[in-house]
Scaffold this motif. Structure first.
Motif, PDB file in Angstrom:
ATOM      1  N   LEU A 200      47.420  20.262 -18.275  1.00 21.86           N
ATOM      2  CA  LEU A 200      48.036  21.191 -17.330  1.00 21.86           C
ATOM      3  C   LEU A 200      49.224  21.896 -17.969  1.00 21.86           C
ATOM      4  O   LEU A 200      49.381  23.115 -17.836  1.00 21.86           O
ATOM      5  CB  LEU A 200      48.474  20.440 -16.070  1.00 21.86           C
ATOM      6  N   LYS A 201      50.041  21.155 -18.690  1.00 22.40           N
ATOM      7  CA  LYS A 201      51.193  21.743 -19.352  1.00 22.40           C
ATOM      8  C   LYS A 201      50.749  22.760 -20.400  1.00 22.40           C
ATOM      9  O   LYS A 201      51.320  23.853 -20.514  1.00 22.40           O
ATOM     10  CB  LYS A 201      52.018  20.643 -20.010  1.00 22.40           C
ATOM     11  N   ARG A 202      49.694  22.438 -21.154  1.00 19.51           N
ATOM     12  CA  ARG A 202      49.181  23.347 -22.179  1.00 19.51           C
ATOM     13  C   ARG A 202      48.634  24.625 -21.540  1.00 19.51           C
ATOM     14  O   ARG A 202      48.862  25.735 -22.036  1.00 19.51           O
ATOM     15  CB  ARG A 202      48.089  22.646 -22.990  1.00 19.51           C
ATOM     16  N   GLU A 203      47.918  24.493 -20.424  1.00 14.75           N
ATOM     17  CA  GLU A 203      47.397  25.677 -19.725  1.00 14.75           C
ATOM     18  C   GLU A 203      48.522  26.560 -19.221  1.00 14.75           C
ATOM     19  O   GLU A 203      48.449  27.797 -19.316  1.00 14.75           O
ATOM     20  CB  GLU A 203      46.529  25.247 -18.547  1.00 14.75           C
ATOM     21  N   GLN A 204      49.560  25.959 -18.685  1.00 16.28           N
ATOM     22  CA  GLN A 204      50.683  26.745 -18.184  1.00 16.28           C
ATOM     23  C   GLN A 204      51.375  27.494 -19.310  1.00 16.28           C
ATOM     24  O   GLN A 204      51.760  28.661 -19.148  1.00 16.28           O
ATOM     25  CB  GLN A 204      51.682  25.835 -17.470  1.00 16.28           C
ATOM     26  N   GLN A 205      51.500  26.874 -20.466  1.00 17.39           N
ATOM     27  CA  GLN A 205      52.106  27.556 -21.610  1.00 17.39           C
ATOM     28  C   GLN A 205      51.235  28.710 -22.081  1.00 17.39           C
ATOM     29  O   GLN A 205      51.736  29.780 -22.429  1.00 17.39           O
ATOM     30  CB  GLN A 205      52.339  26.573 -22.753  1.00 17.39           C
ATOM     31  N   GLU A 206      49.911  28.514 -22.087  1.00 20.06           N
ATOM     32  CA  GLU A 206      49.008  29.594 -22.498  1.00 20.06           C
ATOM     33  C   GLU A 206      49.075  30.755 -21.514  1.00 20.06           C
ATOM     34  O   GLU A 206      49.086  31.918 -21.923  1.00 20.06           O
ATOM     35  CB  GLU A 206      47.580  29.064 -22.601  1.00 20.06           C
ATOM     36  N   ARG A 207      49.100  30.447 -20.208  1.00 17.56           N
ATOM     37  CA  ARG A 207      49.210  31.520 -19.209  1.00 17.56           C
ATOM     38  C   ARG A 207      50.508  32.290 -19.356  1.00 17.56           C
ATOM     39  O   ARG A 207      50.540  33.515 -19.234  1.00 17.56           O
ATOM     40  CB  ARG A 207      49.123  30.926 -17.798  1.00 17.56           C
TER      41      ARG A 207
END
Length: 97
Positions: free
Chosen positions: A50-57
């Motif tokens: 989830l943290k990685r997805e938020q950073q990518e977004r």
């Protein structure tokens, strides 16, 4: 006195053993491995994804923003006009009549 110490040490081992599920030896180790693996796949890994997805977004949103701040290099001033180099600084480019 040694029997009292042994009794207290045995009680402490019993408390620790009961706190760890009451299992001994290889089955105790196997149960901790299973519990740790489940905890990793149920809590740790999803939170990392989830943290990685938020950073990518956030990175995609910043890259697609037309009005984002872009740092530009300031032009280097002419050293003669600023007076740092002596010479023709008082002359103007327009001819005087």
């Amino acid at each position: 006195m040694a029997t009292g110490l042994k009794k207290h040490l045995g009680n402490a081992r019993s408390v620790v053993g009961n706190a760890m599920g009451g299992l001994r030896g290889g089955s105790n180790l196997a149960s901790w491995v299973v519990a740790g693996t489940l905890a990793y796949f149920l809590w740790v890994k999803p939170s990392q994804e989830l943290k990685r997805e938020q950073q990518e977004r956030a990175a995609l949103a910043a890259a697609s923003d037309r009005y984002r701040y872009v740092e530009k290099v300031k032009p280097i001033p002419d050293l003669q006009e600023t007076g740092l180099i002596y010479g023709n600084k008082s002359r103007s480019n327009t001819p005087e009549n």
